[in-house]
Design an enzyme around this catalytic site. Structure first.
Site, PDB file in Angstrom:
ATOM      1  N   ASP A   6      -2.336   1.366  30.242  1.00 16.85           N
ATOM      2  CA  ASP A   6      -3.650   1.354  30.871  1.00 16.85           C
ATOM      3  C   ASP A   6      -4.038   2.803  31.085  1.00 16.85           C
ATOM      4  O   ASP A   6      -3.245   3.600  31.596  1.00 16.85           O
ATOM      5  CB  ASP A   6      -3.662   0.584  32.200  1.00 16.85           C
ATOM      6  CG  ASP A   6      -5.100   0.230  32.572  1.00 16.85           C
ATOM      7  OD1 ASP A   6      -5.723  -0.557  31.839  1.00 16.85           O
ATOM      8  OD2 ASP A   6      -5.618   0.761  33.571  1.00 16.85           O
ATOM      9  N   SER A   7      -5.228   3.142  30.648  1.00 11.10           N
ATOM     10  CA  SER A   7      -5.566   4.556  30.635  1.00 11.10           C
ATOM     11  C   SER A   7      -7.019   4.780  30.990  1.00 11.10           C
ATOM     12  O   SER A   7      -7.812   3.843  31.069  1.00 11.10           O
ATOM     13  CB  SER A   7      -5.250   5.139  29.247  1.00 11.10           C
ATOM     14  OG  SER A   7      -5.611   4.230  28.233  1.00 11.10           O
ATOM     15  N   HIS A  31      -2.082  12.493  26.960  1.00  7.21           N
ATOM     16  CA  HIS A  31      -1.606  11.712  28.117  1.00  7.21           C
ATOM     17  C   HIS A  31      -0.691  10.585  27.661  1.00  7.21           C
ATOM     18  O   HIS A  31       0.345  10.329  28.241  1.00  7.21           O
ATOM     19  CB  HIS A  31      -2.825  11.154  28.857  1.00  7.21           C
ATOM     20  CG  HIS A  31      -3.829  10.467  27.960  1.00  7.21           C
ATOM     21  ND1 HIS A  31      -4.309  11.055  26.804  1.00  7.21           N
ATOM     22  CD2 HIS A  31      -4.406   9.238  28.002  1.00  7.21           C
ATOM     23  CE1 HIS A  31      -5.148  10.224  26.210  1.00  7.21           C
ATOM     24  NE2 HIS A  31      -5.208   9.108  26.913  1.00  7.21           N
ATOM     25  N   LYS A  42      -2.902  15.072  18.483  1.00  8.11           N
ATOM     26  CA  LYS A  42      -3.092  14.249  19.689  1.00  8.11           C
ATOM     27  C   LYS A  42      -1.795  13.532  20.079  1.00  8.11           C
ATOM     28  O   LYS A  42      -1.444  13.456  21.254  1.00  8.11           O
ATOM     29  CB  LYS A  42      -4.223  13.239  19.458  1.00  8.11           C
ATOM     30  CG  LYS A  42      -4.612  12.526  20.744  1.00  8.11           C
ATOM     31  CD  LYS A  42      -5.664  11.456  20.561  1.00  8.11           C
ATOM     32  CE  LYS A  42      -5.853  10.698  21.873  1.00  8.11           C
ATOM     33  NZ  LYS A  42      -6.605   9.459  21.726  1.00  8.11           N
ATOM     34  N   PHE A 102     -10.573   7.737  19.285  1.00 10.01           N
ATOM     35  CA  PHE A 102     -11.409   6.646  19.789  1.00 10.01           C
ATOM     36  C   PHE A 102     -11.927   7.019  21.176  1.00 10.01           C
ATOM     37  O   PHE A 102     -11.639   8.115  21.676  1.00 10.01           O
ATOM     38  CB  PHE A 102     -10.623   5.320  19.829  1.00 10.01           C
ATOM     39  CG  PHE A 102      -9.544   5.267  20.892  1.00 10.01           C
ATOM     40  CD1 PHE A 102      -8.340   5.931  20.727  1.00 10.01           C
ATOM     41  CD2 PHE A 102      -9.735   4.540  22.068  1.00 10.01           C
ATOM     42  CE1 PHE A 102      -7.346   5.885  21.708  1.00 10.01           C
ATOM     43  CE2 PHE A 102      -8.748   4.481  23.053  1.00 10.01           C
ATOM     44  CZ  PHE A 102      -7.547   5.156  22.874  1.00 10.01           C
ATOM     45  N   ASP A 140     -12.652  10.552  22.980  1.00 16.74           N
ATOM     46  CA  ASP A 140     -12.043  11.669  22.238  1.00 16.74           C
ATOM     47  C   ASP A 140     -13.046  12.721  21.740  1.00 16.74           C
ATOM     48  O   ASP A 140     -12.738  13.921  21.747  1.00 16.74           O
ATOM     49  CB  ASP A 140     -11.220  11.148  21.047  1.00 16.74           C
ATOM     50  CG  ASP A 140      -9.845  10.641  21.492  1.00 16.74           C
ATOM     51  OD1 ASP A 140      -9.440  10.947  22.625  1.00 16.74           O
ATOM     52  OD2 ASP A 140      -9.195   9.950  20.699  1.00 16.74           O
TER      53      ASP A 140
HETATM   54  P1  ITT Z   1      -6.193  -2.742  26.126  1.00 15.28           P
HETATM   55  O1  ITT Z   1      -6.502  -3.025  27.571  1.00 15.28           O
HETATM   56  O2  ITT Z   1      -6.236  -3.979  25.260  1.00 15.28           O
HETATM   57  O3  ITT Z   1      -4.934  -1.978  25.926  1.00 15.28           O
HETATM   58  P2  ITT Z   1      -8.555  -1.064  26.300  1.00 15.28           P
HETATM   59  O4  ITT Z   1      -9.298  -0.205  25.324  1.00 15.28           O
HETATM   60  O5  ITT Z   1      -9.358  -2.060  27.090  1.00 15.28           O
HETATM   61  O6  ITT Z   1      -7.360  -1.805  25.518  1.00 15.28           O
HETATM   62  P3  ITT Z   1      -7.881   0.268  28.761  1.00 15.28           P
HETATM   63  O7  ITT Z   1      -8.265  -0.910  29.584  1.00 15.28           O
HETATM   64  O8  ITT Z   1      -6.605   0.968  29.082  1.00 15.28           O
HETATM   65  O9  ITT Z   1      -7.755  -0.112  27.228  1.00 15.28           O
HETATM   66  O10 ITT Z   1      -9.088   1.287  28.798  1.00 15.28           O
HETATM   67  C1  ITT Z   1      -8.885   2.584  28.448  1.00 15.28           C
HETATM   68  C2  ITT Z   1     -10.224   3.238  28.128  1.00 15.28           C
HETATM   69  O11 ITT Z   1     -10.124   4.621  28.509  1.00 15.28           O
HETATM   70  C3  ITT Z   1     -10.492   3.209  26.638  1.00 15.28           C
HETATM   71  O12 ITT Z   1     -11.262   2.099  26.255  1.00 15.28           O
HETATM   72  C4  ITT Z   1     -11.205   4.537  26.431  1.00 15.28           C
HETATM   73  O13 ITT Z   1     -12.563   4.385  26.759  1.00 15.28           O
HETATM   74  C5  ITT Z   1     -10.555   5.439  27.468  1.00 15.28           C
HETATM   75  N1  ITT Z   1      -9.386   6.116  26.876  1.00 15.28           N
HETATM   76  C6  ITT Z   1      -8.082   5.912  27.210  1.00 15.28           C
HETATM   77  N2  ITT Z   1      -7.281   6.672  26.443  1.00 15.28           N
HETATM   78  C7  ITT Z   1      -8.071   7.335  25.614  1.00 15.28           C
HETATM   79  C8  ITT Z   1      -7.839   8.244  24.581  1.00 15.28           C
HETATM   80  O14 ITT Z   1      -6.609   8.578  24.208  1.00 15.28           O
HETATM   81  N3  ITT Z   1      -8.879   8.750  23.925  1.00 15.28           N
HETATM   82  C9  ITT Z   1     -10.134   8.407  24.261  1.00 15.28           C
HETATM   83  N4  ITT Z   1     -10.453   7.527  25.208  1.00 15.28           N
HETATM   84  C10 ITT Z   1      -9.431   6.992  25.893  1.00 15.28           C
END
Ligand code: ITT
Length: 210
Positions: free
Chosen positions: A69-70, A177, A172, A149, A152
């Site tokens: 989760d990010s 992170h 990357k 994505f 980025d």
């Molecule tokens: P899952 O829950 O299915 O894993 P998700 O895309 O919904 O997929 P998150 O709920 O963790 O994932 O949301 C993370 C969001 O934060 C992601 O959609 C991006 O908008 C942003 N994000 C996280 N990591 C990133 C990265 O490495 N590069 C760019 N944006 C990132």
């Protein structure tokens, strides 16, 4: 050991798939399994949401599951969009990127950081593992580059003059992170994998001795 990535975000899988091979883990993409799981990310923290996702996938598939989760935390916006990064505004990644730039219009303080929290949940009573990785940088004034994505195209990691989207996955996956979280969780996984290996050996000895 096989672990399923509790996600249908193929971009995350691309950044993670190679990383666990050296410790003997085959990471399977959640989107390639025959279950489709939608998890309500109702937690207030990355940790809670990562655990929610990993638990749901582990229970559905009866195997170990790893979730990321990010989010992006922008200093001038008080840490927003943070845990709500994926849903900050409806639409595409590009829409959210443009929204963020509009929120930052005129802001001199461009500091930001990406956070990734990785959780691993096991199908038995083994306690879950959680690790948080951080990558600090600044927000660019315009989107640049075509790799990666999410946000980025507007994130410039400290020490570079290019966005993650310009730097591409090769860089990357070394500095992000997520790369930091993977490194930490891999170190935590090693003793657990050893424990499972010993337990499997003992079980097979017991069966043979019967
Ligand atoms: P899952 O829950 O299915 O894993 P998700 O895309 O919904 O997929 P998150 O709920 O963790 O994932 O949301 C993370 C969001 O934060 C992601 O959609 C991006 O908008 C942003 N994000 C996280 N990591 C990133 C990265 O490495 N590069 C760019 N944006 C990132």
């Amino acid at each position: 050991m096989k672990i399923v990535l509790a996600s249908s975000n193929r971009n995350k899988y691309r950044e993670m798939k190679e990383a666990f091979g050296p410790i003997g883990v085959e990471l399977i993409y959640g989107g390639d399994t025959d279950v489709s799981i939608e998890v309500d990310e109702t937690g207030d923290s990355y940790e809670e949401n990562a655990l929610l996702k990993a638990r749901a996938w582990s229970e559905a598939l009866g195997m170990a599951a790893l979730a990321d989760d990010s989010g992006l935390e922008v200093h001038a916006l008080g840490g927003a969009p943070g845990v709500h990064s994926a849903r900050a505004v409806p639409g595409s990644d590009a829409d959210r990127t443009m929204w963020l730039l509009s929120q930052m219009e005129g802001a001199e303080d461009r500091r930001a950081r990406f956070v990734s929290c990785i959780a691993v949940v096991f199908p038995d009573k083994e306690p879950p593992l959680v690790y948080r990785g951080i990558c600090s940088g600044t927000i660019a004034s315009n989107p640049r580059g075509s790799g990666g994505f999410g946000y980025d195209p507007i994130f410039i990691p400290d020490g570079y003059n290019a966005t993650f989207a310009e730097l591409g996955n090769q860089i990357k996956t070394k500095i992000s992170h997520r790369a930091m979280a993977i490194k930490g969780i891999a170190e935590m996984l090693i003793p657990v994998l050893q424990y499972y290996a010993v337990r499997t050996m003992e079980k097979s000895r017991f069966v043979q001795g019967q």
